[in-house]
Design an enzyme around this catalytic site. Structure first.
Site, PDB file in Angstrom:
ATOM      1  N   LYS A 182       0.825  -1.220   0.000  1.00  0.00           N
ATOM      2  CA  LYS A 182       0.000   0.000   0.000  1.00  0.00           C
ATOM      3  C   LYS A 182       0.853   1.261   0.000  1.00  0.00           C
ATOM      4  O   LYS A 182       0.558   2.201  -0.721  1.00  0.00           O
ATOM      5  CB  LYS A 182      -0.925   0.039   1.228  1.00  0.00           C
ATOM      6  N   ARG A 231     -11.936   0.948   8.489  1.00  0.00           N
ATOM      7  CA  ARG A 231     -11.619  -0.446   8.832  1.00  0.00           C
ATOM      8  C   ARG A 231     -12.843  -1.232   9.257  1.00  0.00           C
ATOM      9  O   ARG A 231     -12.771  -2.442   9.419  1.00  0.00           O
ATOM     10  CB  ARG A 231     -10.588  -0.489   9.962  1.00  0.00           C
ATOM     11  N   ARG A 236      11.121  -7.245   5.354  1.00  0.00           N
ATOM     12  CA  ARG A 236      11.057  -5.852   5.790  1.00  0.00           C
ATOM     13  C   ARG A 236      11.560  -5.724   7.234  1.00  0.00           C
ATOM     14  O   ARG A 236      12.223  -4.758   7.574  1.00  0.00           O
ATOM     15  CB  ARG A 236       9.608  -5.347   5.666  1.00  0.00           C
ATOM     16  N   ARG A 288      11.406  -2.946  12.826  1.00  0.00           N
ATOM     17  CA  ARG A 288      10.101  -3.052  13.481  1.00  0.00           C
ATOM     18  C   ARG A 288       9.933  -4.456  14.042  1.00  0.00           C
ATOM     19  O   ARG A 288       9.965  -5.435  13.306  1.00  0.00           O
ATOM     20  CB  ARG A 288       8.982  -2.769  12.481  1.00  0.00           C
TER      21      ARG A 288
END
Length: 195
Positions: free
Chosen positions: A14, A89, A128, A134
Site C-alpha cells: 500500500k 476499517r 522488511r 520493526r
C-alpha cells in the site's frame, strides 16, 4: 474529484502504490495515524481529545477520526482528491465516511484492494523486518495473526463497497509498475464514467 480507499493487508504494498497514485492523480494522502499525530502536535481540540483517550489506552472513537478527516477535506478544497489509507476499517466507519463525503459534496470513487496471499505477505514482512527494525515484522506468528486480524475485520468493509459497485481487487504480486498500471486502469475507467 477522485477519492480512493486503498486496501490491503500489512505488507501488500500500500505504501509504495499510494505514493505512486498520489503523484499521478494529485491526491492528498489521508492516513488516520498521521492525522492523529498531526492534530495532537497542533494541539487542536480534536487532537487534545484524542490524546486524552490514547493516554488512557482507549481507542479513539470514530466520530473523532471522522472529525479529523473533515478538517483535512476542508483544508484541501483544491486537491484533485484524496486517498484513504488505513480507513475505513469497519462498516460503521465506512458509513460515517460516506456521510461526511456527501456533506462535502463528493463521494468515494472506488476501493482498490491489493490482494496478496498469506505466504507472500509473511515472506515480505519478515524481509522488511530485517531492515525496518520493526519488531512486529520480525515474528512470523505475530505477522500471521496481523494478517488474520486484517482479513476478519476488513472483509465486511470490502463487502460494503462491493454492494455499491465500488470494490475492485488488484493482484498485488508482481512488478510494482504492473500493479500500478492495473490500479490506474480501474481508476481511469471510473474517471471516464464520471465525466
Amino acid at each position: 474529484m477522485l477519492n480512493l480507499v486503498l486496501f490491503g493487508p500489512p505488507g501488500a504494498g500500500k505504501g509504495t502504490q499510494s505514493q505512486k497514485l498520489i503523484d499521478k492523480y494529485n491526491l492528498v494522502h489521508l492516513s488516520t495515524g498521521d492525522l492523529l499525530r498531526s492534530e495532537i502536535t497542533a494541539g487542536t481540540e480534536l487532537g487534545l481529545k484524542a490524546k486524552a483517550l490514547m493516554d488512557e489506552g482507549i481507542l479513539v472513537p470514530d466520530e473523532v477520526v471522522i472529525g479529523m478527516i473533515d478538517n483535512k477535506l476542508k483544508e484541501n478544497k483544491t486537491a484533485g482528491g484524496f486517498i484513504f489509507d488505513g480507513f475505513p476499517r469497519t462498516v460503521p466507519q465506512a458509513e460515517g465516511l460516506d456521510r461526511l463525503m456527501k456533506e462535502n459534496g463528493t463521494e468515494i470513487t472506488c476501493m482498490i484492494a491489493l490482494e496478496v496471499d498469506e505466504e507472500e505477505l509473511t515472506k515480505r514482512l519478515l524481509l522488511r523486518g530485517k531492515t525496518s527494525g520493526r519488531p512486529d515484522d520480525q515474528n512470523e506468528d505475530l505477522i500471521r495473526k496481523r494478517v488474520q486480524e486484517y482479513n476478519n475485520k476488513t472483509t465486511p468493509v470490502a463487502n460494503y463497497y462491493e454492494k455499491q459497485g465500488k470494490f475492485f481487487a488488484v493482484h498485488g504480486i508482481g512488478e510494482i509498475e504492473e500493479i500500478f498500471d492495473n490500479s490506474c486502469a480501474i481508476i481511469d475507467r471510473h474517471l471516464a464514467k464520471a465525466q
